[in-house]
Design an enzyme around this catalytic site. Structure first.
Site, short mmCIF file in Angstrom:
data_model
loop_
_atom_site.label_atom_id
_atom_site.label_comp_id
_atom_site.label_asym_id
_atom_site.label_seq_id
_atom_site.Cartn_x
_atom_site.Cartn_y
_atom_site.Cartn_z
N LYS A 1 39.45 45.47 50.26
CA LYS A 1 38.41 44.71 50.97
C LYS A 1 38.70 43.20 50.96
O LYS A 1 38.59 42.53 51.99
CB LYS A 1 37.07 45.02 50.31
N ARG B 1 24.82 44.73 47.58
CA ARG B 1 25.39 45.78 46.75
C ARG B 1 24.35 46.80 46.33
O ARG B 1 24.64 47.72 45.59
CB ARG B 1 26.00 45.15 45.50
N ARG C 1 46.09 45.04 40.18
CA ARG C 1 46.00 43.80 40.96
C ARG C 1 46.04 42.55 40.08
O ARG C 1 45.61 42.57 38.93
CB ARG C 1 44.79 43.80 41.88
N ARG D 1 41.77 40.01 36.05
CA ARG D 1 40.34 39.86 35.78
C ARG D 1 39.99 40.71 34.58
O ARG D 1 40.42 41.86 34.47
CB ARG D 1 39.54 40.35 36.99
N ARG E 1 31.35 50.03 37.84
CA ARG E 1 31.33 49.41 39.17
C ARG E 1 31.42 50.47 40.26
O ARG E 1 30.75 50.38 41.28
CB ARG E 1 32.50 48.41 39.30
P1 AMP Z 1 33.66 41.72 42.80
O1 AMP Z 1 34.63 40.60 42.76
O2 AMP Z 1 33.04 41.90 44.16
O3 AMP Z 1 34.24 42.98 42.26
O4 AMP Z 1 32.45 41.31 41.82
C1 AMP Z 1 32.67 41.15 40.44
C2 AMP Z 1 31.36 41.31 39.71
O5 AMP Z 1 30.44 40.28 40.13
C3 AMP Z 1 30.62 42.61 39.94
O6 AMP Z 1 31.10 43.68 39.16
C4 AMP Z 1 29.20 42.20 39.57
O7 AMP Z 1 29.04 42.12 38.17
C5 AMP Z 1 29.11 40.78 40.12
N1 AMP Z 1 28.61 40.81 41.51
C6 AMP Z 1 29.33 40.53 42.65
N2 AMP Z 1 28.55 40.69 43.73
C7 AMP Z 1 27.33 41.07 43.29
C8 AMP Z 1 26.11 41.40 43.93
N3 AMP Z 1 25.99 41.40 45.26
N4 AMP Z 1 25.05 41.73 43.14
C9 AMP Z 1 25.16 41.75 41.81
N5 AMP Z 1 26.29 41.49 41.14
C10 AMP Z 1 27.36 41.13 41.86
#
Ligand code: AMP
Length: 225
Positions: free
Chosen positions: A13, A88, A127, A166, A178
């Site tokens: 994505k 989300r 990654r 990460r 997740r």
């Molecule tokens: P990502 O980079 O999209 O995988 O986001 C990393 C982490 O940020 C996620 O596992 C959540 O802990 C937090 N996060 C990102 N977007 C959201 C969202 N829309 N609502 C709540 N937590 C979020």
């Protein structure tokens, strides 16, 4: 052009988002990246969000929702945006939809990148993030975006920058959480996907995230054009 992009962690994505951003000149608004920037900058928001992120939980809506709605009001979003990582869950979806309607902002596309859960997990573990630019994709298991070696160290294939992992990408329990949230059709991200697939207005584009990056982006572009 305003676009929502969905896909499980590991579906490509972010990579596809970077390609769309470049081609259409829209602003890439990535919730996870905003959190990570706040964490590395030691901000109050970052401190509040970190414990949730490290566990693979969602950051609470009362922190996340205003952060994203405020971000969409910034000047660089006037030329169009690609929203990635938000909404989300069902509440975030409904709140975003209401906010867009109230501001008379048209949502043009809803993009969904589908991917099997096990494949997504394997992709996450390989990654690597470039410290210079979040939109430089690097993956130790994918030949097309493999980092390069320089002086015995693996570095970013785009700019030669240092690579990081990460913390939540190397933790299987956090990845599982997740994905539990993503694939949950009742209250999780799939509920938000289904919500936005059914609102009137945006064109819905669904692509399979399993093929190589170039193939996925070609399919996407054909629909977006
Ligand atoms: P990502 O980079 O999209 O995988 O986001 C990393 C982490 O940020 C996620 O596992 C959540 O802990 C937090 N996060 C990102 N977007 C959201 C969202 N829309 N609502 C709540 N937590 C979020």
């Amino acid at each position: 052009m305003n676009i929502l992009i969905f896909g499980p962690n590991g579906s490509g994505k972010g990579t596809q988002g970077a390609i769309i951003q470049k081609k259409y000149g829209v602003t890439h608004v990535e919730s996870g990246a905003i959190f990570r920037k706040n964490i590395s900058g030691g901000t109050e928001l970052g401190k509040r969000a970190k414990e949730y992120i490290d566990r693979g939980d969602l950051v609470p809506d009362d922190i996340t929702i205003p952060m994203i709605l405020d971000r969409l009001k910034e000047d660089d979003c006037k030329k169009g945006w690609l929203l990635d990582g938000f909404p989300r869950n069902q509440v975030q979806a409904e709140t975003l939809h209401k906010a867009l309607n109230e501001a008379s902002i048209k949502l043009d596309y809803v993009v969904e990148i589908g991917l099997d859960r096990q494949i997504a997990k394997d992709r996450i573990m390989g990654r690597r993030l470039c410290v210079n630019d979040n939109n430089h994709p690097n993956h130790v298991f994918i030949d097309a975006i493999k980092p390069v070696e320089k002086e015995g160290k693996i570095v970013c294939r785009v700019c030669g920058g240092e690579l990081k992992t990460r913390a939540d990408d190397q933790d299987e329990a956090a990845i599982g959480k997740r994905h539990d949230i993503y694939y949950d059709t009742k209250t999780g991200t799939m509920a938000a996907v289904n919500y936005f697939k059914n609102v009137p207005g945006p064109k819905v584009i669904t692509v399979d995230g399993a093929p190589p990056i170039g193939e996925v982006s070609e399919k996407l572009m054909a629909h977006l054009a």
